[in-house]
Design an enzyme around this catalytic site. Structure first.
Site, short mmCIF file in Angstrom:
data_model
loop_
_atom_site.label_atom_id
_atom_site.label_comp_id
_atom_site.label_asym_id
_atom_site.label_seq_id
_atom_site.Cartn_x
_atom_site.Cartn_y
_atom_site.Cartn_z
N GLY A 174 3.28 1.21 -2.91
CA GLY A 174 1.65 1.25 -4.51
C GLY A 174 1.83 2.54 -4.31
O GLY A 174 1.07 3.65 -5.39
N LYS A 175 1.27 3.61 -3.15
CA LYS A 175 0.83 4.65 -3.45
C LYS A 175 1.96 5.58 -3.68
O LYS A 175 1.86 7.03 -4.45
CB LYS A 175 -0.16 5.37 -2.08
CG LYS A 175 -1.13 4.93 -1.70
CD LYS A 175 -2.62 5.29 -2.49
CE LYS A 175 -3.74 4.63 -1.79
NZ LYS A 175 -4.44 5.13 -2.83
N TYR B 28 0.84 -1.38 -0.18
CA TYR B 28 -0.09 0.45 -0.10
C TYR B 28 0.97 1.50 -0.25
O TYR B 28 0.90 2.58 -0.93
CB TYR B 28 -0.88 0.05 1.27
CG TYR B 28 -2.17 1.26 1.11
CD1 TYR B 28 -3.14 1.32 0.68
CD2 TYR B 28 -2.00 2.13 1.97
CE1 TYR B 28 -4.07 2.30 0.86
CE2 TYR B 28 -2.89 3.34 2.41
CZ TYR B 28 -3.55 3.45 0.93
OH TYR B 28 -4.96 3.78 1.05
N SER C 280 -13.54 1.94 13.94
CA SER C 280 -14.38 0.89 13.60
C SER C 280 -13.94 0.15 14.55
O SER C 280 -14.96 -0.70 15.28
CB SER C 280 -15.04 1.12 12.07
OG SER C 280 -13.75 0.11 11.68
N ASP D 155 4.11 -0.36 12.01
CA ASP D 155 2.86 0.46 12.45
C ASP D 155 3.09 1.83 13.15
O ASP D 155 4.14 1.56 13.53
CB ASP D 155 2.33 -0.11 13.36
CG ASP D 155 0.77 0.44 14.26
OD1 ASP D 155 -0.26 0.36 12.73
OD2 ASP D 155 0.38 0.67 15.05
N ASN E 100 -6.48 9.28 8.99
CA ASN E 100 -7.25 8.96 8.58
C ASN E 100 -8.56 9.37 8.55
O ASN E 100 -8.48 10.82 9.29
CB ASN E 100 -6.66 7.69 10.43
CG ASN E 100 -5.66 7.74 10.48
OD1 ASN E 100 -4.52 7.88 9.92
ND2 ASN E 100 -5.85 6.32 11.27
N ARG F 192 4.42 4.86 14.76
CA ARG F 192 3.69 5.79 16.10
C ARG F 192 3.62 6.28 16.26
O ARG F 192 2.57 7.41 17.65
CB ARG F 192 5.48 5.86 16.51
CG ARG F 192 6.47 4.89 16.33
CD ARG F 192 8.13 4.92 16.94
NE ARG F 192 8.17 5.65 15.53
CZ ARG F 192 9.39 6.28 15.59
NH1 ARG F 192 10.68 6.48 16.71
NH2 ARG F 192 9.84 6.63 14.60
#
Length: 310
Positions: free
Chosen positions: A148-149, A145, A189, A272, A174, A274
């Protein structure tokens, strides 16, 4: 004269809100989606409008339509989904961009790429300005991702320089709101569904990693202002610059849902970030845009949506 506008990924969370807004301004909308993560439920009411057309199509294959503007939102955006088929994720970002840029070149349409804050990776600069080149792992589980972006942005600017294509690039931070999928694996979610179901809320790491959450209506405003700007090409950050830790978000969700959920802790996933917060100086100065929906207000609307889904 109203425009004919193509929205790829138009049945998705953000895409469906964008289609709705564009239709409200009397435009003709061609919504393209392969329904890998989008849902017909999101656009069911729009199908009744004679100015709305739905095409089931994968952007990895060429598309032949006549349009004035193209919003490219085609790509699964939640880590849970885009990591399920990472090769397809890369293809959608790269092959899909090439196909849509070719369409824009042929029709002389203005084209907007929905890029992402993920191009900044796990940032060493905070908040993140558009001039920051990022800190991205090119071979990690999120790379399909992230890279790719990043490659899609490269293609957009090369088409702009080589073919003088009229492009726009938005780096989306986000975003949350109604029509998110309950099981999409995104933090807002996840927390809401766990709280409404009385389940433990999952915190990864120590919960001190931070994010900035933009309500979907604010984001759609920003995308449309950018698309219709005559002077701004981008890349330009779109998001909310109020920053919250995961613990703060979990506490707000528990309070607003009246849930008795407890917090449980699990190891932090690989790569992930920070911290994540946009520098919105350019959006405010060049577009005259800034978000207006506070987190608690947006969470209440989102909780209301999920309450109706359950």
């Amino acid at each position: 004269m109203k425009s004919t506008i193509l929205v790829t990924g138009g049945a998705g969370f953000i895409g469906s809100h964008l289609c709705e807004r564009l239709l409200s301004e009397e435009n003709n909308i061609i919504c393209v989606d392969n329904f890998s993560s989008g849902s017909k439920d999101n656009i069911l009411k729009l199908l009744e409008n004679p100015r709305f057309e739905l095409i089931r199509h994968d952007v990895n294959f060429p598309l032949y339509v006549e349009v004035d503007q193209i919003y490219n939102l085609a790509c699964q955006a939640s880590p849970l989904h885009y990591q399920n088929d990472p090769v397809q994720t890369v293809k959608t970002n790269v092959h899909g961009s090439i196909n849509l840029l070719g369409l824009a070149k042929r029709t002389k349409a203005r084209i907007l790429q929905a890029s992402t804050s993920e191009v900044y990776g796990d940032p060493e600069v905070h908040p993140q300005p558009e001039t920051y080149w990022g800190n991205v792992n090119p071979i990690g589980i999120r790379s399909c991702y992230d890279e790719g972006k990043r490659c899609a942005e490269t293609l957009f600017f090369d088409y702009h320089r080589q073919y003088h294509l009229d492009i726009k690039v938005a780096r989306i931070f986000n975003t949350y709101g109604p029509r998110m999928q309950p099981d999409d694996g995104r933090v807002v979610s996840n927390f809401i569904m766990q709280a409404l179901n009385g389940e433990d809320i999952t915190i990864y790491g120590d919960g001190q990693q931070s994010r900035s959450f933009c309500y979907v209506d604010d984001l759609v405003d920003g995308l449309m202002i950018l698309m219709n700007s005559e002077k701004v090409t981008g890349p330009i950050n779109l998001g909310n610059d109020s920053e919250f830790t995961m613990l703060e978000l979990a506490e707000k969700v528990i309070k607003l849902t009246g849930s008795s959920s407890q917090l449980i802790y699990k190891p932090l996933p690989m790569d992930d970030p920070r911290k994540r917060r946009p520098d919105l100086s350019q959006a405010k100065e060049k577009l005259g845009w800034k978000p207006s929906v506070a987190l608690e207000e947006g969470l209440m609307k989102t909780i209301g949506y999920f309450t109706g889904v359950l």
